[in-house]
Design a protein around this motif. Sequence first.
Motif, PDB file in Angstrom:
ATOM      1  N   PRO A 134      53.172  45.511  43.069  1.00 18.33           N
ATOM      2  CA  PRO A 134      53.987  44.540  42.330  1.00 18.33           C
ATOM      3  C   PRO A 134      53.265  43.846  41.169  1.00 18.33           C
ATOM      4  N   THR A 135      51.995  43.509  41.333  1.00 21.49           N
ATOM      5  CA  THR A 135      51.326  42.711  40.296  1.00 21.49           C
ATOM      6  C   THR A 135      50.664  43.576  39.218  1.00 21.49           C
ATOM      7  N   ARG A 136      50.187  44.745  39.561  1.00 23.95           N
ATOM      8  CA  ARG A 136      49.490  45.690  38.678  1.00 23.95           C
ATOM      9  C   ARG A 136      48.255  45.048  38.013  1.00 23.95           C
ATOM     10  N   ASP A 137      47.671  44.044  38.658  1.00 23.06           N
ATOM     11  CA  ASP A 137      46.426  43.440  38.166  1.00 23.06           C
ATOM     12  C   ASP A 137      45.326  44.499  38.106  1.00 23.06           C
ATOM     13  N   CYS A 138      45.362  45.442  39.051  1.00 15.09           N
ATOM     14  CA  CYS A 138      44.349  46.507  39.101  1.00 15.09           C
ATOM     15  C   CYS A 138      44.383  47.346  37.830  1.00 15.09           C
ATOM     16  N   VAL A 139      45.588  47.594  37.307  1.00 11.00           N
ATOM     17  CA  VAL A 139      45.727  48.383  36.077  1.00 11.00           C
ATOM     18  C   VAL A 139      45.251  47.554  34.883  1.00 11.00           C
ATOM     19  N   HIS A 140      45.644  46.267  34.889  1.00 13.60           N
ATOM     20  CA  HIS A 140      45.288  45.387  33.762  1.00 13.60           C
ATOM     21  C   HIS A 140      43.795  45.080  33.701  1.00 13.60           C
ATOM     22  N   THR A 195      32.353  49.434  34.186  1.00  9.16           N
ATOM     23  CA  THR A 195      31.289  50.323  33.694  1.00  9.16           C
ATOM     24  C   THR A 195      29.909  49.994  34.254  1.00  9.16           C
ATOM     25  N   ARG A 196      29.781  48.906  35.004  1.00 12.15           N
ATOM     26  CA  ARG A 196      28.460  48.491  35.487  1.00 12.15           C
ATOM     27  C   ARG A 196      28.457  48.391  37.013  1.00 12.15           C
ATOM     28  N   SER A 197      27.288  48.624  37.591  1.00 12.44           N
ATOM     29  CA  SER A 197      27.183  48.500  39.044  1.00 12.44           C
ATOM     30  C   SER A 197      27.460  47.064  39.461  1.00 12.44           C
ATOM     31  N   GLY A 198      28.131  46.910  40.592  1.00 11.18           N
ATOM     32  CA  GLY A 198      28.501  45.580  41.070  1.00 11.18           C
ATOM     33  C   GLY A 198      29.922  45.202  40.695  1.00 11.18           C
ATOM     34  N   GLN A 199      30.485  45.864  39.668  1.00 14.18           N
ATOM     35  CA  GLN A 199      31.847  45.539  39.256  1.00 14.18           C
ATOM     36  C   GLN A 199      32.859  46.165  40.229  1.00 14.18           C
ATOM     37  N   SER A 200      34.015  45.518  40.341  1.00 12.57           N
ATOM     38  CA  SER A 200      35.048  46.006  41.255  1.00 12.57           C
ATOM     39  C   SER A 200      36.415  45.893  40.609  1.00 12.57           C
ATOM     40  N   ILE A 201      37.314  46.740  41.057  1.00  8.96           N
ATOM     41  CA  ILE A 201      38.739  46.555  40.761  1.00  8.96           C
ATOM     42  C   ILE A 201      39.414  46.373  42.117  1.00  8.96           C
ATOM     43  N   VAL A 202      40.156  45.285  42.243  1.00  8.69           N
ATOM     44  CA  VAL A 202      40.785  44.970  43.521  1.00  8.69           C
ATOM     45  C   VAL A 202      42.303  45.011  43.368  1.00  8.69           C
ATOM     46  N   CYS A 203      42.965  45.700  44.291  1.00 13.31           N
ATOM     47  CA  CYS A 203      44.431  45.645  44.374  1.00 13.31           C
ATOM     48  C   CYS A 203      44.751  44.963  45.698  1.00 13.31           C
ATOM     49  N   LEU A 204      45.093  43.675  45.626  1.00 11.08           N
ATOM     50  CA  LEU A 204      45.328  42.911  46.859  1.00 11.08           C
ATOM     51  C   LEU A 204      46.527  43.414  47.655  1.00 11.08           C
ATOM     52  N   PRO A 205      47.671  43.716  46.984  1.00  8.29           N
ATOM     53  CA  PRO A 205      48.822  44.163  47.788  1.00  8.29           C
ATOM     54  C   PRO A 205      48.513  45.440  48.575  1.00  8.29           C
ATOM     55  N   GLY A 206      47.707  46.341  47.985  1.00  7.35           N
ATOM     56  CA  GLY A 206      47.378  47.593  48.657  1.00  7.35           C
ATOM     57  C   GLY A 206      46.090  47.529  49.464  1.00  7.35           C
ATOM     58  N   ARG A 207      45.423  46.387  49.436  1.00  6.09           N
ATOM     59  CA  ARG A 207      44.106  46.222  50.098  1.00  6.09           C
ATOM     60  C   ARG A 207      43.151  47.334  49.659  1.00  6.09           C
ATOM     61  N   PHE A 208      43.138  47.570  48.368  1.00  3.45           N
ATOM     62  CA  PHE A 208      42.370  48.659  47.764  1.00  3.45           C
ATOM     63  C   PHE A 208      41.216  48.073  46.955  1.00  3.45           C
ATOM     64  N   ILE A 209      40.010  48.620  47.118  1.00  2.00           N
ATOM     65  CA  ILE A 209      38.858  48.184  46.325  1.00  2.00           C
ATOM     66  C   ILE A 209      38.192  49.407  45.714  1.00  2.00           C
ATOM     67  N   LEU A 210      37.986  49.358  44.399  1.00  2.00           N
ATOM     68  CA  LEU A 210      37.185  50.367  43.709  1.00  2.00           C
ATOM     69  C   LEU A 210      35.920  49.653  43.247  1.00  2.00           C
ATOM     70  N   HIS A 211      34.785  50.043  43.803  1.00  2.00           N
ATOM     71  CA  HIS A 211      33.537  49.316  43.568  1.00  2.00           C
ATOM     72  C   HIS A 211      32.494  50.271  43.003  1.00  2.00           C
ATOM     73  N   LEU A 212      31.753  49.822  41.983  1.00  2.32           N
ATOM     74  CA  LEU A 212      30.700  50.678  41.416  1.00  2.32           C
ATOM     75  C   LEU A 212      29.342  50.309  42.008  1.00  2.32           C
TER      76      LEU A 212
END
Lengths: 132, 171
Positions: free
Chosen positions: A89-95, A100-117
């Motif tokens: 619903p929020t698409r914050d993960c897309v926005h 590009t750096r280690s330690g950075q993350s993309i979080v999708c709270l509704p899907g409980r999804f984490i993409l972490h470098l």
Amino acid sequence: MRQPPKLRPTLWDFLTALCVAALAVIVAVFQWRGGQTQGLTAVVSVDGAEVDRVFLGYAAGEKTYQAGDYTLTVEYDQDGAQVLASDCPTRDCVHTGTITRSGQSIVCLPGRFILHLEGGAADPNAIDAVLG
Amino acid sequence: MKLTTKQLTLCALLTAMALALSYLENLFPLSLAIPIPGVKLGLANIVTLFALYALGAEQALLILLSRCLLGALFAGNINALFFSLLGGLCAMGAMIVLSRRQVLSVYGVSVGGAAAHNCGQIAAAMLTLGSSAPLYYLPVLLAVSLLTGGLTGLAAACLFQGLSHTDLMKG
């Protein structure tokens, strides 16, 4: 009124704002420092469990993940990773854009999804040694 | 807690206003400008701040709990209840402590509340995801809370000024 509020800013208000800013800087120093841009590995977790690990040195392309009721498409390249599309619903993960750096993350709270470098990992398919 | 009819009516009215403000701020998604989960203007905090000074901590807490519960029910998203409750309770706790120190104006109390709300939301995200990854967003959220807290503080100050000539809050 039980307790009439002060309606004009006081010196203490500025000190409070300064404390909040200082806290932001301190957390940033600990969370953002020393991010590496080479030898990155993207670690994908859904609902607390690791579901994929991609070494970015190979420019892997796109992958699709199911996170709860939502489907996320992640694009990997040698420089980083980004969520290309999501039906959450929020698409914050897309926005969030590309990380590009280690330690950075993309979080999708509704899907409980984490993409972490994670950084500094050796190429898992690299040749260890050449003999003879 | 025993409420008079006037207090109960005021609590119900303020809860309805907080819900309307929460709905209204969805029309202006701050996350389009700052793409971070949980970033929002926090307009409903104007009502919490107003209730805290005008009605006291107990009734302000009652309004907060009603708003969080009804907001989650109306949105059909019970998962959001944990986030709004933890954020809201942290903000309320911070604002109660800060408002008791008579040296701060509504601006300082509002900024402190906004910062505590964001800390609560990050804690909720960390507990939900079982990861410290959301902590990465905290510095930006704290920086944003200076702006949003200042804005809600300004709105609350205007509200108090506007109502200072009425007897609405007396007694």
